[in-house]
Design a protein around this motif. Structure first.
Motif, mmCIF file in Angstrom:
data_model
loop_
_atom_site.group_PDB
_atom_site.id
_atom_site.type_symbol
_atom_site.label_atom_id
_atom_site.label_comp_id
_atom_site.label_asym_id
_atom_site.label_seq_id
_atom_site.Cartn_x
_atom_site.Cartn_y
_atom_site.Cartn_z
ATOM 1 N N GLY A 67 85.393 38.166 20.471
ATOM 2 C CA GLY A 67 85.822 39.422 19.863
ATOM 3 C C GLY A 67 84.757 40.100 19.036
ATOM 4 N N THR A 68 85.125 41.247 18.506
ATOM 5 C CA THR A 68 84.264 42.020 17.620
ATOM 6 C C THR A 68 84.731 41.849 16.182
ATOM 7 O OG1 THR A 68 85.685 43.968 17.932
ATOM 8 C CG2 THR A 68 83.757 43.779 19.353
ATOM 9 N N LEU A 69 83.780 41.789 15.275
ATOM 10 C CA LEU A 69 84.052 41.842 13.835
ATOM 11 C C LEU A 69 82.981 42.738 13.204
ATOM 12 C CD1 LEU A 69 85.066 38.289 12.480
ATOM 13 C CD2 LEU A 69 86.487 40.310 12.757
ATOM 14 N N VAL A 70 83.194 44.015 13.097
ATOM 15 C CA VAL A 70 84.316 44.724 13.702
ATOM 16 C C VAL A 70 83.797 45.964 14.403
ATOM 17 C CG1 VAL A 70 86.046 43.977 12.023
ATOM 18 C CG2 VAL A 70 84.791 46.093 11.596
ATOM 19 N N THR A 71 84.635 46.485 15.314
ATOM 20 C CA THR A 71 84.416 47.800 15.914
ATOM 21 C C THR A 71 84.901 48.866 14.949
ATOM 22 O OG1 THR A 71 84.615 46.958 18.171
ATOM 23 C CG2 THR A 71 85.195 49.267 17.823
ATOM 24 N N GLY A 101 87.738 48.230 12.217
ATOM 25 C CA GLY A 101 87.748 48.725 10.853
ATOM 26 C C GLY A 101 87.350 50.185 10.800
ATOM 27 N N ALA A 102 87.372 50.755 9.612
ATOM 28 C CA ALA A 102 87.110 52.184 9.439
ATOM 29 C C ALA A 102 85.632 52.531 9.461
ATOM 30 C CB ALA A 102 87.728 52.671 8.131
ATOM 31 N N GLY A 103 84.749 51.527 9.357
ATOM 32 C CA GLY A 103 83.318 51.792 9.350
ATOM 33 C C GLY A 103 82.799 52.037 7.944
ATOM 34 N N GLY A 104 81.492 52.226 7.847
ATOM 35 C CA GLY A 104 80.871 52.420 6.541
ATOM 36 C C GLY A 104 79.773 53.452 6.602
ATOM 37 N N ASN A 105 78.830 53.359 5.670
ATOM 38 C CA ASN A 105 77.772 54.361 5.541
ATOM 39 C C ASN A 105 76.425 53.882 6.043
ATOM 40 O OD1 ASN A 105 79.261 56.474 4.401
ATOM 41 N ND2 ASN A 105 79.175 55.528 2.374
ATOM 42 N N GLY A 106 76.390 52.849 6.844
ATOM 43 C CA GLY A 106 75.126 52.327 7.333
ATOM 44 C C GLY A 106 74.524 53.148 8.454
ATOM 45 N N PHE A 107 73.594 52.532 9.168
ATOM 46 C CA PHE A 107 72.856 53.181 10.250
ATOM 47 C C PHE A 107 73.789 53.818 11.271
ATOM 48 C CE2 PHE A 107 70.887 52.678 14.506
ATOM 49 C CZ PHE A 107 69.763 53.482 14.342
ATOM 50 N N TRP A 117 80.393 60.267 7.075
ATOM 51 C CA TRP A 117 81.710 60.680 6.628
ATOM 52 C C TRP A 117 82.006 60.136 5.233
ATOM 53 C CZ3 TRP A 117 83.403 58.216 11.786
ATOM 54 C CH2 TRP A 117 83.064 59.063 12.853
ATOM 55 N N THR A 118 82.782 60.887 4.486
ATOM 56 C CA THR A 118 83.242 60.418 3.189
ATOM 57 C C THR A 118 84.288 59.325 3.398
ATOM 58 O OG1 THR A 118 85.071 61.986 3.057
ATOM 59 C CG2 THR A 118 82.914 62.745 2.250
ATOM 60 N N PRO A 119 84.601 58.543 2.366
ATOM 61 C CA PRO A 119 85.670 57.553 2.511
ATOM 62 C C PRO A 119 86.978 58.149 3.004
ATOM 63 C CG PRO A 119 84.421 57.114 0.524
ATOM 64 C CD PRO A 119 83.906 58.413 1.071
ATOM 65 N N ALA A 169 92.721 42.793 15.195
ATOM 66 C CA ALA A 169 92.503 42.207 13.872
ATOM 67 C C ALA A 169 91.949 43.334 13.002
ATOM 68 C CB ALA A 169 91.532 41.039 13.939
ATOM 69 N N VAL A 170 92.797 43.893 12.152
ATOM 70 C CA VAL A 170 92.460 45.117 11.416
ATOM 71 C C VAL A 170 91.828 44.768 10.078
ATOM 72 C CG1 VAL A 170 93.333 47.275 10.462
ATOM 73 C CG2 VAL A 170 94.358 46.321 12.555
ATOM 74 N N ALA A 171 90.599 45.236 9.882
ATOM 75 C CA ALA A 171 89.892 45.033 8.618
ATOM 76 C C ALA A 171 90.252 46.167 7.672
ATOM 77 C CB ALA A 171 88.389 44.991 8.855
ATOM 78 N N ALA A 172 90.824 45.832 6.520
ATOM 79 C CA ALA A 172 91.271 46.873 5.591
ATOM 80 C C ALA A 172 91.545 46.270 4.225
ATOM 81 C CB ALA A 172 92.542 47.537 6.119
#
Length: 297
Positions: A67-71, A101-107, A117-119, A169-172
Motif C-alpha cells: 500500500g501507500t502511506l500516503v497518497t 491523506g490531504a497532503g502538505g506543503n512539500g515538493f 494550497w492553504t490548509p 487507511a485515512v491519515a487525519a
C-alpha cells in the motif's frame, strides 16, 4: 498488534525487489511506500513512482499486503488514480490498501506549477477527493461535477478484487479529516503530533495521540459507527522517541506496548536507510521484525 514496514522507492528495481521479498520473508503484515514525486532530504537522490513500484512488488511477493502511506491530492486525480488502483488490486490478487491523506506543503505541492494550497484548501479538496474516489472504486460508471474534481462517465467495470473496494487507511488529525476517516475509512493513520517531534517528551506524545483517538471515536459516534471497526495505524519515526525506537528490541516492545494499550492495531517502521533520517541497525531491525509481535501478545 500487527507490524508493517515502509520501503522508500529509492533503489532501481534490480536491487529494490530484494527488499520487498525480504520484507515478506521477515513476516511483515504489510509493506507500504510513500506516494511522492520526491521527499525532503531525498530530493537529490533517486526516487521512483509509488504505484509502479507497488505493482512490481506485487509480482515478487505472495502474502504480504501492499500500500501507500500516503497518497494525496497534491498531484493525483480520483479518476486516473482509481483506474490504477483497480489494476494494482487485480495484479496483487486483492492485497492493496490505500493510505490517503490531504497532503502538505512539500515538493509535491508545487511541482506541477501551482501555488501551494492553504490548509483550508487542502481540506476542501480532500473532502471532495475521498468520496469521489470511493464511488469510482465501487461503481461501474460515475458522473459527478465537483468544485475541484469531476468525472464524466468514468468507467471501472468489474471494479476491485476486494469487495466492495480496496480498503482506505485515512491519515487525519483535524475534524474534517477525521469525519472522512469515520465515513470512508477501514483504517485510520497518524504519525503523532508534529509539534512534539523535536521538543516533546514520550509522555506528551502518548497523551496527544490518545487525544486524537478520542476525537476519532467522537467522529465515528456522530454517524453511528463503532470506532472499533477501524484499524488504528501509527506510522513511526515522527514522535519524540524516533532516535531510540529501533535501537533495541526491548525499546521497541516498550514503545509498541504503550501504543497497543491506547488501541493501535498496527505499527509501521521504516526500512533502514544508511546516511539518512531512517538510519538504523539492520540486524536490530530484523530482530524486531521477527520477535516483537510475539512479545506483545
Amino acid at each position: 498488534m500487527r507490524l508493517s514496514t515502509v520501503i522508500l522507492p529509492i533503489h532501481r528495481w534490480s536491487e529494490g525487489q530484494k527488499t520487498w521479498r525480504q520484507a515478506e520473508d521477515l513476516g511483515f503484515h504489510a509493506a507500504y511506500t510513500y506516494d511522492h514525486l520526491s521527499w525532503r532530504s531525498f530530493r537529490d537522490r533517486p526516487w521512483f513512482g509509488a504505484l509502479p513500484t507497488l505493482t512490481a512488488a506485487a509480482t515478487v511477493t505472495e502474502r504480504m499486503r501492499l500500500g501507500t502511506l500516503v497518497t494525496s491530492p497534491n498531484f493525483r486525480h480520483p479518476v486516473t488514480l482509481a483506474k490504477e488502483l483497480i489494476s494494482l488490486d487485480d495484479i496483487s490478487d486483492g492485497r492493496v490498501t490505500l493510505g490517503i491523506g490531504a497532503g502538505g506543503n512539500g515538493f509535491d505541492a508545487t511541482v506541477l506549477g501551482q501555488e501551494a494550497w492553504t490548509p483550508r484548501e487542502r481540506a476542501d479538496r480532500f473532502a471532495e477527493f475521498v468520496p469521489l474516489l470511493d464511488r469510482l472504486l465501487t461503481e461501474d460508471a460515475v458522473t459527478e461535477r465537483g468544485t475541484f474534481y469531476s468525472a464524466d462517465e468514468a468507467r471501472n467495470v468489474g471494479g476491485c478484487v476486494q469487495r466492495p473496494r480496496l480498503p482506505f487507511a485515512v491519515a487525519a488529525t483535524g475534524p474534517r479529516g477525521l469525519r472522512l476517516a469515520a465515513r470512508h475509512g477501514q483504517a485510520w493513520v497518524t504519525t503523532g503530533d508534529p509539534k512534539l517531534y523535536e521538543t516533546g517528551t514520550p509522555e506528551q506524545s502518548v497523551e496527544a495521540v490518545a487525544g486524537q483517538l478520542d476525537k476519532l471515536g467522537k467522529a465515528c459516534a456522530e454517524i453511528g459507527r463503532d470506532a472499533a471497526e477501524l484499524d488504528k495505524i501509527l506510522l513511526t519515526g515522527f514522535t519524540p522517541e524516533q532516535n531510540t525506537v529501533l535501537g533495541s528490541l526491548d525499546a521497541f516492545v516498550d514503545f509498541a506496548g504503550r501504543h497497543q494499550e491506547l488501541g493501535f492495531t498496527e505499527l509501521v517502521i521504516h526500512w533502514p536507510i544508511p546516511d539518512s533520517v531512517f538510519a538504523a541497525d539492520q540486524a536490530v531491525f530484523e530482530k524486531i521484525a521477527t520477535e516483537a509481535v510475539a512479545q506483545l501478545g
